[in-house]
Design a protein around this motif. Structure first.
Motif, PDB file in Angstrom:
ATOM      1  N   PHE A 197      -3.050  95.613  29.934  1.00  0.00           N
ATOM      2  CA  PHE A 197      -3.346  96.921  29.362  1.00  0.00           C
ATOM      3  C   PHE A 197      -3.126  98.062  30.347  1.00  0.00           C
ATOM      4  CE2 PHE A 197      -5.887  94.130  26.612  1.00  0.00           C
ATOM      5  CZ  PHE A 197      -5.347  94.506  25.397  1.00  0.00           C
ATOM      6  N   ALA A 198      -2.617  97.761  31.530  1.00  0.00           N
ATOM      7  CA  ALA A 198      -2.291  98.802  32.496  1.00  0.00           C
ATOM      8  C   ALA A 198      -1.159  99.662  31.919  1.00  0.00           C
ATOM      9  CB  ALA A 198      -1.864  98.184  33.827  1.00  0.00           C
ATOM     10  N   PRO A 199      -1.135 100.932  32.239  1.00  0.00           N
ATOM     11  CA  PRO A 199      -0.129 101.831  31.647  1.00  0.00           C
ATOM     12  C   PRO A 199       1.313 101.402  31.895  1.00  0.00           C
ATOM     13  CG  PRO A 199      -1.743 103.082  32.905  1.00  0.00           C
ATOM     14  CD  PRO A 199      -2.057 101.643  33.111  1.00  0.00           C
ATOM     15  N   ILE A 250       1.925  98.243  29.162  1.00  0.00           N
ATOM     16  CA  ILE A 250       1.346  98.204  27.817  1.00  0.00           C
ATOM     17  C   ILE A 250       2.377  98.218  26.691  1.00  0.00           C
ATOM     18  CG2 ILE A 250       0.986 100.676  27.518  1.00  0.00           C
ATOM     19  CD1 ILE A 250      -1.921  99.498  26.536  1.00  0.00           C
ATOM     20  N   ASN A 251       3.528  98.832  26.873  1.00  0.00           N
ATOM     21  CA  ASN A 251       4.445  99.017  25.746  1.00  0.00           C
ATOM     22  C   ASN A 251       5.573  97.998  25.664  1.00  0.00           C
ATOM     23  OD1 ASN A 251       3.136 101.232  24.611  1.00  0.00           O
ATOM     24  ND2 ASN A 251       4.075 102.618  26.073  1.00  0.00           N
ATOM     25  N   TYR A 252       5.504  96.924  26.394  1.00  0.00           N
ATOM     26  CA  TYR A 252       6.565  95.932  26.324  1.00  0.00           C
ATOM     27  C   TYR A 252       6.351  95.010  25.133  1.00  0.00           C
ATOM     28  CZ  TYR A 252       8.224  97.343  30.898  1.00  0.00           C
ATOM     29  OH  TYR A 252       8.739  98.064  31.941  1.00  0.00           O
ATOM     30  N   TYR A 305       7.381  92.014  24.936  1.00  0.00           N
ATOM     31  CA  TYR A 305       7.186  90.646  25.410  1.00  0.00           C
ATOM     32  C   TYR A 305       5.968  90.545  26.325  1.00  0.00           C
ATOM     33  CZ  TYR A 305      10.381  93.072  28.574  1.00  0.00           C
ATOM     34  OH  TYR A 305      10.992  94.007  29.353  1.00  0.00           O
ATOM     35  N   LYS A 306       4.937  91.289  25.959  1.00  0.00           N
ATOM     36  CA  LYS A 306       3.704  91.299  26.753  1.00  0.00           C
ATOM     37  C   LYS A 306       3.035  89.924  26.761  1.00  0.00           C
ATOM     38  CE  LYS A 306       0.147  93.852  25.447  1.00  0.00           C
ATOM     39  NZ  LYS A 306      -0.794  94.970  25.252  1.00  0.00           N
ATOM     40  N   ASP A 307       3.128  89.197  25.667  1.00  0.00           N
ATOM     41  CA  ASP A 307       2.523  87.857  25.610  1.00  0.00           C
ATOM     42  C   ASP A 307       3.181  86.912  26.614  1.00  0.00           C
ATOM     43  OD1 ASP A 307       0.782  88.614  23.616  1.00  0.00           O
ATOM     44  OD2 ASP A 307       2.097  87.945  21.992  1.00  0.00           O
ATOM     45  N   GLU A 308       4.491  87.030  26.766  1.00  0.00           N
ATOM     46  CA  GLU A 308       5.192  86.197  27.747  1.00  0.00           C
ATOM     47  C   GLU A 308       4.772  86.562  29.167  1.00  0.00           C
ATOM     48  OE1 GLU A 308       6.711  87.613  25.183  1.00  0.00           O
ATOM     49  OE2 GLU A 308       7.829  86.055  24.136  1.00  0.00           O
ATOM     50  N   MET A 309       4.569  87.859  29.402  1.00  0.00           N
ATOM     51  CA  MET A 309       4.127  88.298  30.735  1.00  0.00           C
ATOM     52  C   MET A 309       2.750  87.724  31.051  1.00  0.00           C
ATOM     53  SD  MET A 309       5.510  92.239  31.138  1.00  0.00           S
ATOM     54  CE  MET A 309       4.308  92.956  30.084  1.00  0.00           C
ATOM     55  N   VAL A 310       1.847  87.792  30.087  1.00  0.00           N
ATOM     56  CA  VAL A 310       0.489  87.275  30.280  1.00  0.00           C
ATOM     57  C   VAL A 310       0.538  85.763  30.500  1.00  0.00           C
ATOM     58  CG1 VAL A 310      -1.735  86.916  29.142  1.00  0.00           C
ATOM     59  CG2 VAL A 310      -0.626  89.141  29.017  1.00  0.00           C
TER      60      VAL A 310
END
Length: 133
Positions: A60-62, A65-67, A69-74
């Protein structure tokens, strides 16, 4: 003549109840869990929960946040942090466990962004060569 001082009793404020923050990780407790894990060779549920909280909160860092593929990053961050715990990469005598593992997650996020950018550039390049008339 001076008037006598009268003590006024202040109203007592009700004590604040500490709210449990869903993504808060206590750095000292996290360090103790790491040391305990190194000694027992077992990753406890509480330690795994701390790893999940670090990766979720960092997403959730700025700058992340807008990618799409955020789930893949996590997921990458979780894998890398658990690998570091299993391989005993952190030295408890040298520093703060929370900052060390947050940095691992940050680097995993950056690596995923680079990977996705590389794939996107490859696809765009392939499309240019295939459909270029």
């Amino acid at each position: 003549m001076k008037s006598p001082k009268v003590k006024v009793k202040k109203e007592e404020k009700p004590k604040k109840v500490k709210k449990v923050k869903p993504h808060y990780v206590d750095a000292k407790r996290f360090g103790a869990l790491i040391v305990e894990s190194y000694e027992t060779e077992i990753i406890t549920d509480e330690l795994a929960d701390c790893v999940l909280k670090i990766s979720d909160r960092l997403s959730f860092a700025p700058n992340f946040i807008n990618y799409s593929y955020k789930d893949e990053m996590v997921g990458d961050a979780r894998v890398k942090m658990l690998q570091a715990i299993r391989n005993k990469k952190f030295n408890p005598d040298k520093g703060n466990a929370f900052s060390y593992f947050t940095r691992i997650a940050f680097n995993a996020f950056c690596n995923r962004i680079k990977k996705e950018k590389k794939e996107k550039d490859f696809i765009l390049n392939l499309q240019d060569t295939m459909f270029d008339d």
